[in-house]
Design an enzyme around this catalytic site. Structure first.
Site, PDB file in Angstrom:
ATOM      1  N   ASP A 265      17.187  -2.766 -31.339  1.00  0.00           N
ATOM      2  CA  ASP A 265      16.443  -1.843 -30.965  1.00  0.00           C
ATOM      3  C   ASP A 265      15.687  -1.174 -32.347  1.00  0.00           C
ATOM      4  O   ASP A 265      16.347  -1.589 -33.279  1.00  0.00           O
ATOM      5  CB  ASP A 265      17.082  -0.904 -30.208  1.00  0.00           C
ATOM      6  CG  ASP A 265      16.104   0.182 -29.283  1.00  0.00           C
ATOM      7  OD1 ASP A 265      14.807  -0.002 -29.555  1.00  0.00           O
ATOM      8  OD2 ASP A 265      16.474   1.023 -28.691  1.00  0.00           O
TER       9      ASP A 265
ATOM     10  N   ASP B 247      14.450   2.606 -32.673  1.00  0.00           N
ATOM     11  CA  ASP B 247      14.506   3.837 -33.030  1.00  0.00           C
ATOM     12  C   ASP B 247      16.440   3.951 -32.800  1.00  0.00           C
ATOM     13  O   ASP B 247      17.126   3.694 -32.350  1.00  0.00           O
ATOM     14  CB  ASP B 247      14.431   4.705 -31.838  1.00  0.00           C
ATOM     15  CG  ASP B 247      12.964   4.855 -31.835  1.00  0.00           C
ATOM     16  OD1 ASP B 247      12.258   5.037 -32.827  1.00  0.00           O
ATOM     17  OD2 ASP B 247      12.396   4.597 -30.581  1.00  0.00           O
TER      18      ASP B 247
END
Length: 497
Positions: free
Chosen positions: A56, A58
């Site tokens: 991912d 963030d």
């Protein structure tokens, strides 16, 4: 008063002797501290079996400064005022980074925020209406006890079979949302304003969502990237290490392409795309996992969606609007048939993916657990619990009086232990002696977990993670047995917890 447990004498004497002897033993525990940079395992897993690494964006590849949550809170608060016509007086409330922790539940109908353990029990003393704690007696009356039925709990994606009864906030981005909910509730309550809690929850939720969807957060970060993004040379080092060992890598994020590109150029370098075999932006998770009807779309350098049909994935390209099933097929083709067994059979449970969770709070909690004050407190708390169980057989009035004093002390020490981590809600991982609901999910969906991606640099790419064999309750001796044998295992258990 100087007698030892098991040799007669009053309970107060046993209390003093045990406490003094434990304090003498604490320095030996301090030599076996927990490592904040370690990777912890829920399931046996060998990195040598992992050919494809997915990330991912963030709070995985990129970490944000403390200013980001203030930005989200302020922007959502202003949206409440300007678009939802909430009182302008709520602008006096500012974001408090020390108020909430992740993993809390919010009762939408009753407008209360609380911490719940893995067995669906509310931790008393952690129920907040607005910014004020709700007395235990009121909580017990409200819920006819302290247990929350299963049908009122939300599932992994925040949905509930019983309507929006309980919402759990799992995401780090939810911290400003919880704080804003509590602040607006506080304003309405203090000013005797009649309001519908369900509407408040929806309006705050929509305002937080709009901070992302309308690009308010993205524009602010791109305009002052050094203020909001913590430069992380280690991210580059981790990706380069995996690439050097021939590992395939992909990135799947809900963020837009221009935002990701600018952030990755800052923390990794302008050649960051060369490190990834597949990059997918605006994936719309969790729809990414559930919607099977969305084919890949290519995104050009300006972030514009292209219309051409995608037959295979190309290294260095950016894609959008894809489903998990489509992705699994394409990754299998891209990386070879040998990868299909690890990719093709919902991530951990449906598809059998091995998963690693990044928990930034882990590092700070472990550092707290390594302090002498915490170790002393937990050691004595565990021993006091054992004494209560062992000595409760004494039914005379004087002994019962001592036992009541011990129970009071135990309650006070539990509150002290909670305040080591967060004054309102305590640790992210524990509710007194039980795991939190957050930890239950973490244990179920993550094979390994760590404080940051850089922890991978401490391990060889062929390292095997072995979970600790923790004793089950029926495998441990009773408290009375522990007291009459050796106190060392008790101290070790307290330190481990």
């Amino acid at each position: 008063a100087s007698s030892k447990p098991g040799e007669g004498g009053d309970l107060k004497g046993r209390h003093r002797w045990t406490q003094c002897s434990l304090l003498e033993l604490v320095p030996s525990i301090m030599s076996n501290l927990l490592n904040p940079d370690a990777i912890f395992s829920n399931n046996e897993m060998s990195l040598s079996d992992i050919e494809i690494y997915g990330f991912d964006y963030d709070y995985t590849l990129v970490f944000y400064s403390k200013h980001l949550h203030t930005l989200i809170f302020n922007a959502a608060r202003d949206l409440l005022i300007n678009e939802h016509r909430y009182p302008v007086e709520i602008r006096k409330y500012e974001y408090d980074p020390n108020f909430a922790i992740r993993g809390l539940h919010y009762d939408v109908q009753r407008a209360v925020l609380m911490k719940i353990d893995a067995f669906h029990y509310i931790q008393l003393g952690t129920v907040y209406r607005g910014l004020s704690v709700v007395p235990d007696e009121e909580v017990i009356e409200m819920y006819e006890g302290s247990h929350v039925p299963l049908e009122q709990m939300s599932d992994f994606y925040g949905k509930s079979s019983h309507g929006n009864t309980m919402k759990q906030f799992m995401d780090i981005f939810s911290l400003p949302e919880m704080t804003l909910l509590s602040c607006v509730n506080e304003h309405f309550l203090k000013n005797n304003i009649d309001y519908e809690p369900v509407h408040l929850y929806k309006d705050v939720k929509d305002s937080i969502r709009d901070v992302h969807i309308k690009g308010i957060m993205y524009r602010a970060i791109e305009a002052d990237i050094e203020k909001y993004i913590c430069y992380a040379e280690q991210t580059r080092a981790v990706l380069a290490k995996l690439a050097d060992h021939g590992k395939k890598m992909f990135l799947i994020t809900n963020s837009p392409s221009s935002f990701v590109d600018k952030g990755m150029r800052y923390i990794v370098g302008k050649d960051w795309r060369d490190l990834f075999d597949v990059v997918i932006v605006q994936a719309e998770k969790p729809n990414f996992f559930n919607d099977k009807r969305r084919p890949f779309r290519k995104v050009n350098e300006k972030g514009v969606l292209l219309w051409d049909k995608i037959h295979k994935l190309q290294k260095g390209q950016i894609y959008k609007q894809v489903s998990l099933d489509q992705f699994v097929v394409c990754v299998a083709l891209l990386c070879g048939q040998q990868s299909r067994s690890s990719m093709a059979d919902d991530l951990t449970l449906k598809h059998g993916w091995r998963t690693g969770a990044i928990i930034p709070e882990l590092r700070s909690e472990l550092k707290i657990m390594n302090t002498e004050q915490y170790i002393q407190t937990m050691t004595w708390l565990q021993t006091l619990t054992g004494l209560l169980e062992q000595m409760q057989v004494h039914r005379d009035a004087e002994s019962q009086l001592v036992l009541e004093e011990w129970k009071k002390e135990r309650k006070e020490m539990r509150e002290m232990t909670k305040s080591f981590f967060n004054a309102q809600f305590g640790s992210l991982f524990r509710t007194d002696q039980n795991p939190t609901y957050f930890l239950r999910r973490l244990s179920r969906f993550a094979d390994i977990y760590m404080a940051s991606l850089s922890c991978l640099l401490n391990y060889d790419v062929s390292h095997t993670f072995y979970p600790r064999r923790t004793p089950l309750q029926h495998e441990l001796p009773a408290w009375s047995d522990r007291a009459t044998t050796s106190r060392a295992p008790l101290l070790q258990e307290a330190q481990a917890k």
